[in-house]
Design a protein around this motif. Structure first.
Motif, mmCIF file in Angstrom:
data_model
loop_
_atom_site.group_PDB
_atom_site.id
_atom_site.type_symbol
_atom_site.label_atom_id
_atom_site.label_comp_id
_atom_site.label_asym_id
_atom_site.label_seq_id
_atom_site.Cartn_x
_atom_site.Cartn_y
_atom_site.Cartn_z
ATOM 1 N N THR A 148 35.503 60.374 38.851
ATOM 2 C CA THR A 148 36.897 59.968 38.688
ATOM 3 C C THR A 148 37.026 58.454 38.647
ATOM 4 O O THR A 148 37.750 57.890 37.807
ATOM 5 C CB THR A 148 37.745 60.534 39.842
ATOM 6 O OG1 THR A 148 37.589 61.955 39.886
ATOM 7 C CG2 THR A 148 39.199 60.185 39.663
ATOM 8 N N THR A 149 36.337 57.769 39.536
ATOM 9 C CA THR A 149 36.384 56.301 39.567
ATOM 10 C C THR A 149 35.790 55.717 38.302
ATOM 11 O O THR A 149 36.333 54.754 37.728
ATOM 12 C CB THR A 149 35.624 55.784 40.799
ATOM 13 O OG1 THR A 149 36.128 56.408 41.984
ATOM 14 C CG2 THR A 149 35.769 54.272 40.931
ATOM 15 N N GLN A 172 41.001 56.674 41.375
ATOM 16 C CA GLN A 172 41.687 56.256 40.160
ATOM 17 C C GLN A 172 42.337 54.886 40.328
ATOM 18 O O GLN A 172 42.268 54.028 39.433
ATOM 19 C CB GLN A 172 42.738 57.304 39.781
ATOM 20 C CG GLN A 172 42.147 58.626 39.328
ATOM 21 C CD GLN A 172 43.179 59.739 39.285
ATOM 22 O OE1 GLN A 172 44.314 59.560 39.706
ATOM 23 N NE2 GLN A 172 42.779 60.891 38.776
ATOM 24 N N VAL A 192 48.455 56.593 36.409
ATOM 25 C CA VAL A 192 47.860 57.058 37.663
ATOM 26 C C VAL A 192 48.916 57.718 38.550
ATOM 27 O O VAL A 192 48.705 58.806 39.102
ATOM 28 C CB VAL A 192 47.181 55.885 38.403
ATOM 29 C CG1 VAL A 192 46.644 56.352 39.755
ATOM 30 C CG2 VAL A 192 46.055 55.303 37.559
ATOM 31 N N ASP A 249 39.801 64.955 35.065
ATOM 32 C CA ASP A 249 39.109 64.783 36.342
ATOM 33 C C ASP A 249 39.762 65.603 37.445
ATOM 34 O O ASP A 249 39.079 66.175 38.304
ATOM 35 C CB ASP A 249 39.101 63.302 36.745
ATOM 36 C CG ASP A 249 38.357 62.444 35.746
ATOM 37 O OD1 ASP A 249 37.402 62.952 35.131
ATOM 38 O OD2 ASP A 249 38.724 61.270 35.566
ATOM 39 N N SER A 265 41.004 51.695 38.170
ATOM 40 C CA SER A 265 41.935 51.014 37.273
ATOM 41 C C SER A 265 42.099 49.543 37.658
ATOM 42 O O SER A 265 42.179 48.673 36.789
ATOM 43 C CB SER A 265 43.293 51.721 37.293
ATOM 44 O OG SER A 265 43.187 53.044 36.803
ATOM 45 N N GLN A 312 40.609 61.626 44.913
ATOM 46 C CA GLN A 312 40.539 61.272 43.495
ATOM 47 C C GLN A 312 41.595 60.227 43.139
ATOM 48 O O GLN A 312 41.343 59.330 42.335
ATOM 49 C CB GLN A 312 40.733 62.525 42.637
ATOM 50 C CG GLN A 312 39.571 63.501 42.697
ATOM 51 C CD GLN A 312 39.752 64.654 41.724
ATOM 52 O OE1 GLN A 312 40.347 65.667 42.059
ATOM 53 N NE2 GLN A 312 39.251 64.490 40.527
ATOM 54 N N ALA A 357 38.231 56.204 35.292
ATOM 55 C CA ALA A 357 39.369 55.284 35.389
ATOM 56 C C ALA A 357 38.953 53.856 35.034
ATOM 57 O O ALA A 357 39.722 53.104 34.432
ATOM 58 C CB ALA A 357 39.950 55.325 36.797
ATOM 59 N N GLN A 415 46.203 57.514 29.633
ATOM 60 C CA GLN A 415 45.649 57.466 30.987
ATOM 61 C C GLN A 415 45.902 58.759 31.749
ATOM 62 O O GLN A 415 45.009 59.297 32.414
ATOM 63 C CB GLN A 415 46.260 56.286 31.744
ATOM 64 C CG GLN A 415 45.508 55.887 32.986
ATOM 65 C CD GLN A 415 46.054 54.608 33.578
ATOM 66 O OE1 GLN A 415 47.264 54.388 33.603
ATOM 67 N NE2 GLN A 415 45.176 53.755 34.066
ATOM 68 N N SER A 471 50.166 61.102 37.291
ATOM 69 C CA SER A 471 49.233 62.238 37.303
ATOM 70 C C SER A 471 49.537 63.302 38.353
ATOM 71 O O SER A 471 49.462 64.498 38.054
ATOM 72 C CB SER A 471 47.800 61.733 37.484
ATOM 73 O OG SER A 471 47.423 60.933 36.385
ATOM 74 N N LEU A 505 42.842 61.212 33.181
ATOM 75 C CA LEU A 505 42.741 61.483 34.607
ATOM 76 C C LEU A 505 42.969 62.962 34.911
ATOM 77 O O LEU A 505 42.461 63.485 35.912
ATOM 78 C CB LEU A 505 43.747 60.618 35.375
ATOM 79 C CG LEU A 505 43.578 59.097 35.199
ATOM 80 C CD1 LEU A 505 44.601 58.360 36.050
ATOM 81 C CD2 LEU A 505 42.175 58.649 35.548
#
Length: 676
Positions: free
Chosen positions: A86-87, A502, A139, A484, A506, A498, A90, A477, A142, A481
């Motif tokens: 996830t990181t 993110q 983000v 993920d 970002s 998560q 992003a 974005q 999401s 995300l």
């Protein structure tokens, strides 16, 4: 401050029924995700400026994270790998989300006499401000979208589901429950009846499945590092060799005349081949069909007919600029038609209570027993208060930052605010399309936003591009995300962990992407021979057309014909996909077909080689672990060129030039004096 305290409390205690036994949001996972994400960021920026196409690299991030974690004293848990992935995603997708491969290059192409504005080239600090304005809206958007499309509707999100399966295989976990409800009326699939009918057969399948999973896991653990290293090294060595001997990436495979006059040459980039493997054979085939139609048929036809009298590669008067409009028509038609069923169904479901007179008891449509409940506890979810405050702050701060960077003459604050609102609405449509088809139609969504702002702020090309970019960023974005979050849901990872990944990814990517973009612009002419930035011309051309510009001679009729053709094909593809027909996979993708127009043949041919390799491996070796092994090799190919491109960038910045321009008589070699 409350959010910060809660973050560190979560990191320290790892609360929740699953996280007590399995670490999730850890410093190791975040740092590893950032390291992988930075490599992907440089790679995506380079590939995006070259071809307009980037990759999420979610499966690749999980694979590389797993391989590296095997070297640590304590290997990472499946939930930590999901935080790594996830990181990394992003961090790595910011070049597209913040418009570094399309919107910002388009602003540098402005002409004051034609567009009413001089070229806009952002300084490093201004680019940081622009990136901050669009980096967090998606983000914070999401979590509420996750509740609808993942928890309530259980959309499949194919890439996210595939990543969850891979992580389960690598960590010897039971396969994730991917039962998908039928969206029509939210009818639950009756698994108990199916299990009763196939009990004996299921036993055999499970045994065979376990054997296959073990084979795949052995391939990754024992051969994964070897495959990744040699593919990475080979791609990097070829990239560095092409820097010193540019003809290696501009081979006049079809003769010097076709290379010089018609831009038909071959780039044997292992990164392009790796991208083709990741994209798959049907997509690369669609891209090459578009390449052939655009560059072998329409390009010479427009040139010889006198409709594009300039040099073939000229985007203003040449054949490349002429076929750009046909490509734009295909992009809009395919994206819009593919969105219509999702939009209609969404509207129908939203209006269902009104059509039924709010009678919940008379229908099963909103029966609570038909809706699955959230599987996570409150302490593992992102609090609603954080979402609301974060959305408001990201919109307000983003609007202010855009106003500071571009000023009143560029775009009014109210227009930017409308861009965020439109981006939120388009995100819902885009995410739903992504969840069902694995394709986020951000190109079409971006065109919708441009059409909207041409109506509310006519004549302002800068506002048209910027506001369209703001709207597109949220949709892009949120979609990336959401894949993920689907993986995390299937593997029981904490959505809050998560979310932290993110935010961190970002934030770091703002600096990484902006710095990388600044270095590329100092070392290369962008758009230019090495980095043509084709999507920049798409943004600018549509903005100019909406301002009252004229289409090139006779391009309108071809644009209309191809738009109609691909509108029909897109409708047929959507219809076939709804019925799970194999036909859908072989109907050409309009987006991929149009990308074949935007890029010179060299970009498409190499990707087709990768697509063919993917098809052969998938059909012949998938049961023996070859499919997973090919993904590892493709990842090494893509990352090898991306990392070594940083070395090439440093060499060019310090003044180290090519060793020899031998074979570059066609004048297409990047770095040789004849092309500078």
């Amino acid at each position: 401050m409350f959010a910060v305290r809660e973050w560190f409390r979560f990191l320290k205690t790892r609360e929740g029924p699953i996280s007590r036994a399995q670490p999730e949001f850890t410093l190791t996972a975040v740092l590893l995700g950032l390291a992988i994400g930075c490599l992907i960021c440089f790679t995506n920026l380079s590939l995006g400026l070259q071809s307009g196409w980037i990759s999420m690299m979610s499966i690749q991030s999980a694979l590389i994270g797993f391989l590296i974690s095997r070297m640590l004293p304590t290997p990472l848990t499946p939930q930590e790998i999901i935080v790594v992935q996830t990181t990394a995603v992003a961090t790595g997708t910011m070049p597209l989300a913040a418009g570094f491969v399309g919107i910002l290059p388009a602003l540098t192409l402005l002409n004051e006499d034609r567009d009413g504005s001089p070229p806009i080239r952002l300084t490093w600090l201004a680019a940081v401000g622009w990136s901050c304005s669009v980096a967090f809206f998606g983000v914070f958007l999401s979590p509420p979208i996750r509740k609808q499309v993942i928890i309530e509707e259980q959309l499949p999100f194919p890439s996210g589901t595939a990543t969850a399966h891979l992580i389960s295989v690598l960590h010897q976990l039971p396969p994730p429950d991917t039962t998908v409800r039928r969206r029509n009326g939210y009818r639950q699939i009756d698994q108990e009846e199916e299990d009763t009918r196939t009990e004996a057969a299921t036993t055999d399948v499970v045994v065979e499945g376990d054997a296959n999973d073990a084979t795949e896991r052995d391939v990754i653990e024992h051969e994964g590092w070897h495959d990744l290293i040699w593919s990475f090294a080979g791609s990097g060595a070829l990239t560095l060799s092409a820097y010193f001997f540019p003809v290696l990436f501009t081979i006049p495979l079809f003769g010097s005349y076709l290379a010089k006059e018609w831009l038909w040459f071959f780039t044997p980039s292992l990164s392009y081949i790796g991208q083709g493997i990741i994209m798959g054979f049907p997509t690369t085939l669609s891209m090459n069909l578009g390449m052939f139609a655009g560059w072998a048929i329409l390009s010479p036809f427009s040139k010889l007919s006198g409709w594009a009298p300039g040099p073939v590669g000229d985007m203003s008067s040449g054949a490349r600029g002429w076929i750009l409009w046909v490509s734009l028509g295909i992009l809009c038609a395919d994206s819009l038609v593919s969105l219509l069923p999702v939009a209609f169904e969404y509207i129908a479901e939203a209006l269902q209570p009104w059509r039924q007179g709010y009678s919940v008891t008379s229908t099963n449509a909103f029966d609570s027993s038909k809706h699955p409940h959230e599987t996570e506890t409150e302490d593992r979810l992102v609090p609603t208060q954080w979402v609301v405050v974060g959305l408001l702050l990201s919109v307000v701060v983003g609007t202010v930052l855009v106003w500071i960077v571009f000023g009143d003459e560029g775009i009014k604050p109210w227009a930017t605010l409308l861009g965020f609102i439109l981006g939120g609405m388009l995100s819902i449509i885009g995410v739903r399309a992504l969840g069902e088809t694995d394709l986020n139609p951000v190109s079409g969504l971006g065109k919708i936003s441009q059409l909207f702002f041409a109506w509310i702020q006519p004549g302002n090309i800068v506002a048209n591009i910027i506001a369209g970019g703001v709207a597109e960023a949220g949709a892009q974005q949120a979609g990336d995300l959401m894949q993920d979050l689907k993986t995390g849901h299937l593997c029981r990872a904490s959505p809050r962990a998560q979310f932290y990944g993110q935010l961190i990814g970002s934030s770091v990517s703002i600096i990484v992407t902006t710095t990388a973009n600044t270095l590329y612009n100092r070392a290369y002419a962008i758009p230019g021979p090495s980095f043509p930035a084709p999507t920049a011309y798409v943004w600018l051309s549509l903005a100019r057309l909406l301002r009252g510009g004229q289409l090139p001679e006779n391009s309108a009729s071809f644009m209309a014909a191809f738009s109609l053709l691909f509108a029909l094909l897109s409708a047929l593809k959507t219809y076939s996909a709804k019925r799970s027909s194999w036909v859908a996979a072989w109907i050409p993708s309009g987006v991929a077909f149009a990308i074949g127009f935007l890029n010179t043949p060299s970009f498409s041919i190499a990707r087709l080689i990768g697509g063919v390799a993917e098809y052969v491996y998938r059909t012949r070796f998938a049961k023996s672990g070859g499919d997973i092994r090919l993904i590892v090799i493709a990842s090494g190919f893509v990352l090898g060129e991306g990392v070594v491109s940083i070395v090439s960038l440093v060499l060019r910045t310090v003044g180290v030039g090519v060793v020899s321009c031998f074979g570059c008589g066609h004048g297409l070699c990047g770095g040789c004096p004849s092309t500078l």
